[in-house]
Design an enzyme around this catalytic site. Sequence first.
Site, PDB file in Angstrom:
ATOM      1  CB  THR A   1     -26.819  66.185 -66.119  1.00  0.00           C
ATOM      2  OG1 THR A   1     -26.971  66.734 -67.431  1.00  0.00           O
ATOM      3  CG2 THR A   1     -25.741  65.115 -66.131  1.00  0.00           C
ATOM      4  CD  GLU A   2     -31.698  67.105 -69.068  1.00  0.00           C
ATOM      5  OE1 GLU A   2     -31.224  67.274 -67.927  1.00  0.00           O
ATOM      6  OE2 GLU A   2     -32.246  68.002 -69.733  1.00  0.00           O
ATOM      7  CG  ASN A   3     -25.913  64.631 -70.333  1.00  0.00           C
ATOM      8  OD1 ASN A   3     -26.405  65.242 -69.385  1.00  0.00           O
ATOM      9  ND2 ASN A   3     -24.642  64.693 -70.632  1.00  0.00           N
TER      10      ASN A   3
END
Lengths: 253, 253, 214, 214
Positions: free
Chosen positions: D48-50
């Site tokens: 997840t890019e966060n």
Amino acid sequence: MIDKTVADIESAVADIPDGAVVMIGGFGRAGQPRELIDALIARRLQGLTVVNNNAGNGDTGLAALLETGAVRKIICSFPRQSDSWVFDRLYRAGEIELELVPQGNLAERIRAAGAGIGAFYTPTGYGTQLAEARETRRIDGRDYVLEYPIRADYALVSALTADRWGNLVYRKTARNFGPLMAAAATTTIVQVDHIVPLGSIDPEAVVTPGIYVDRVVALGERAWLRDGEFIGGVTVEGAPRARDHHDARPGGD
Amino acid sequence: MIDKTVADIESAVADIPDGAVVMIGGFGRAGQPRELIDALIARRLQGLTVVNNNAGNGDTGLAALLETGAVRKIICSFPRQSDSWVFDRLYRAGEIELELVPQGNLAERIRAAGAGIGAFYTPTGYGTQLAEARETRRIDGRDYVLEYPIRADYALVSALTADRWGNLVYRKTARNFGPLMAAAATTTIVQVDHIVPLGSIDPEAVVTPGIYVDRVVALGERAWLRDGEFIGGVTVEGAPRARDHHDARPGGD
Amino acid sequence: MATRISREELARRIAADIPDGAVVNLGIGAPTLVADYLPEDREIILHTENGMLAMGPKPAPDRVDPDLINAGKQPVTELPGAAYFHHADSFAMMRGGHLDVCVLGAFQVSQSGDLANWSTGAPDAIPAVGGAMDLAIGAKAVYVMTDLLTRDGTAKLVTECSYPLTGVGCVTRVYTDHAVFDVTARGFVVTELFGDTTLAELRELTGLELEEAE
Amino acid sequence: MATRISREELARRIAADIPDGAVVNLGIGAPTLVADYLPEDREIILHTENGMLAMGPKPAPDRVDPDLINAGKQPVTELPGAAYFHHADSFAMMRGGHLDVCVLGAFQVSQSGDLANWSTGAPDAIPAVGGAMDLAIGAKAVYVMTDLLTRDGTAKLVTECSYPLTGVGCVTRVYTDHAVFDVTARGFVVTELFGDTTLAELRELTGLELEEAE
């Protein structure tokens, strides 16, 4: 199931071909993948390009690799050292090519390769010989040099612990180039003291996520550690320490 | 002696002037320095430029700051959300300027500011509206856009734990922009649950070294933690969870 | 000949100028001596570019840790509050202007603050630069620690460097065995004379129009 | 009208194409459904890019952790082998080509693989892009998951995108409710037809010269 564990160090490097670009981690003895380098030496390859901070010390590790004539070119920041006699001889004889890069630009260029950055403007080296052939640009009143990524086919890295996914933690200043090179190479090969079960490494403390790692090989604990604790008793090169007078105790061994 | 501890949150933000560029960490509720934002709101400033991934949600936090009219311009990647009504109204009324940046370029531009990189070529956004006014370059067969650093006067960051030097560890996905913004701002102000004695944070696990931090203020443990352990019982926004039927137990409170 | 101070005295003099709370990188060689003279009542954090903050002194011989070394590849120790990071993060810290002070050696410093300390430009020399160029341009204050003269009596403070540059216009101050010089828009300004050294002598030794601090 | 498959069936179909060991980012919206159908005998790591690898499914209601969310800001969990990192490291991972697969939604995909999925270009719309552009150009394989037609019957596969682009020439394959299309140098190639859908129907619906896989 993902299992990047390789049983022995020879098979870990078995597919590196002649002419490969190989990043080798480490700064001094710290983080140097000594056993992987030895396995690479045993391959008797030709025409390698090596990326490392230095160009070998003494007669072991990277210096021993150079001695075999396997290395065509080295990209590094600090080749000349008091004990870099192997490199010195090859360089003076014109048998090895040198690309000299300021240390921070070396690190950032390797980082750029892993991070998909096409090029970047750095202030380091501006106005010096090492930026002579390079583009420059003034940005907000400061002068910068344009630098490009350094990529590799293989990276040889030494870390403390891995799991079967290749998540890595390092130990103290042995971290140095490992995380950068792992991300910048097509195939990353890592030697560690121990491979621990998945889930044993604290997710907050993972330094190199397994996504950057292809192979891990466990070599057992190094001489200066016991059950993960530092016990000392070695030289800065990791060799058993010769005892001096202060250590001599009656009946001591 | 170095002691970056600030006793209360009001004094932590007391010197931020009108017109300052302020980075605010967080992605969703995670890592959002809610109490620092509230203290900033209480300052009743004007003409701020805010850098955040979003442009506020609901009526609290960054949205509440926008509501006061303190913010002249916002630099972010994802302003429009189902509950971004405060920003939406201001934007439609022409009362706030928007610089829209793809999320990875936002992160890398902030990183560049902290890392002394003058500019960098990124493939992200090439050929799109968001790169329209920008320089491009083809490097090794791939197209890139030139992007510049984003710096700030102040960064407001939320972390889990600090020591008096400002060494920080974060918790899970609350890490997000904190480490980048801390390095990109002239003055970095951090709220944490706890300030621990120097030497209590594992040096291998420090995410933001204290060199990037100017002030730390301890606010006590958040509702979903007890003695450092996750206990749950809250919504994703951190509010007490309304009990549903499944939770109802005879005699339960 | 003017009175000179010893290298140890010079290290102590430099250490006295480093304020409480500063983050400092001490270059390889003579600058590392400065660590021995940091005032005990100040908390000063040492950075080593191979990836550490809060580096401590060298360990006892039986506590040498091959995984814990400084930029000179000598064994060091870890102090409370330490942090480890990789090379890109470490040099970002330098390049980004986050270090307060670095202390470097020099072959030459020009009156515009150019530094030459990595190569004598000798045609047969094997070049090596390491982190010198990053340190030179990175720290908020760049202090040079050097003898004023080379062994053959040539001044290291010059109008323009003849040796290959390490950094352009980067030096803040030069601490020599004869005097301390600030680099200013008007060239070198002498801020302190050691022993019976006079400004006139310094002018003669360097051939430079040195100003005296007001 | 040709037989279509449901969104859930499509998610299952995409999941079947994700190999054991792949690192995958599932975009916000319909693509997140793919997570529910990943084959249980494969170890697939979700990014997840966060700032996380090895993201797990959503937690029980009383175990929601505000510090543990996905890119859609929904609560998630952590699986053994997880790692956390900051946004620059996370997007370096994407931009550097280290993700094996990402699955994204689309407004339009052109026959040269251009993707439009972040803006309809409506003059009064408030723009928002998030990580879409990074995902589009970053992963080794970019799968689009979409209905073939918009609600008003317009094809989303087009000769050239009329909506603002997310990325140029970046799409690998398009999974629609009617068929699967590979993006090739010759344009869209139909590799799989769902139900009784025929190539002729697809040509009529899209107005494109679609090739059939050999």
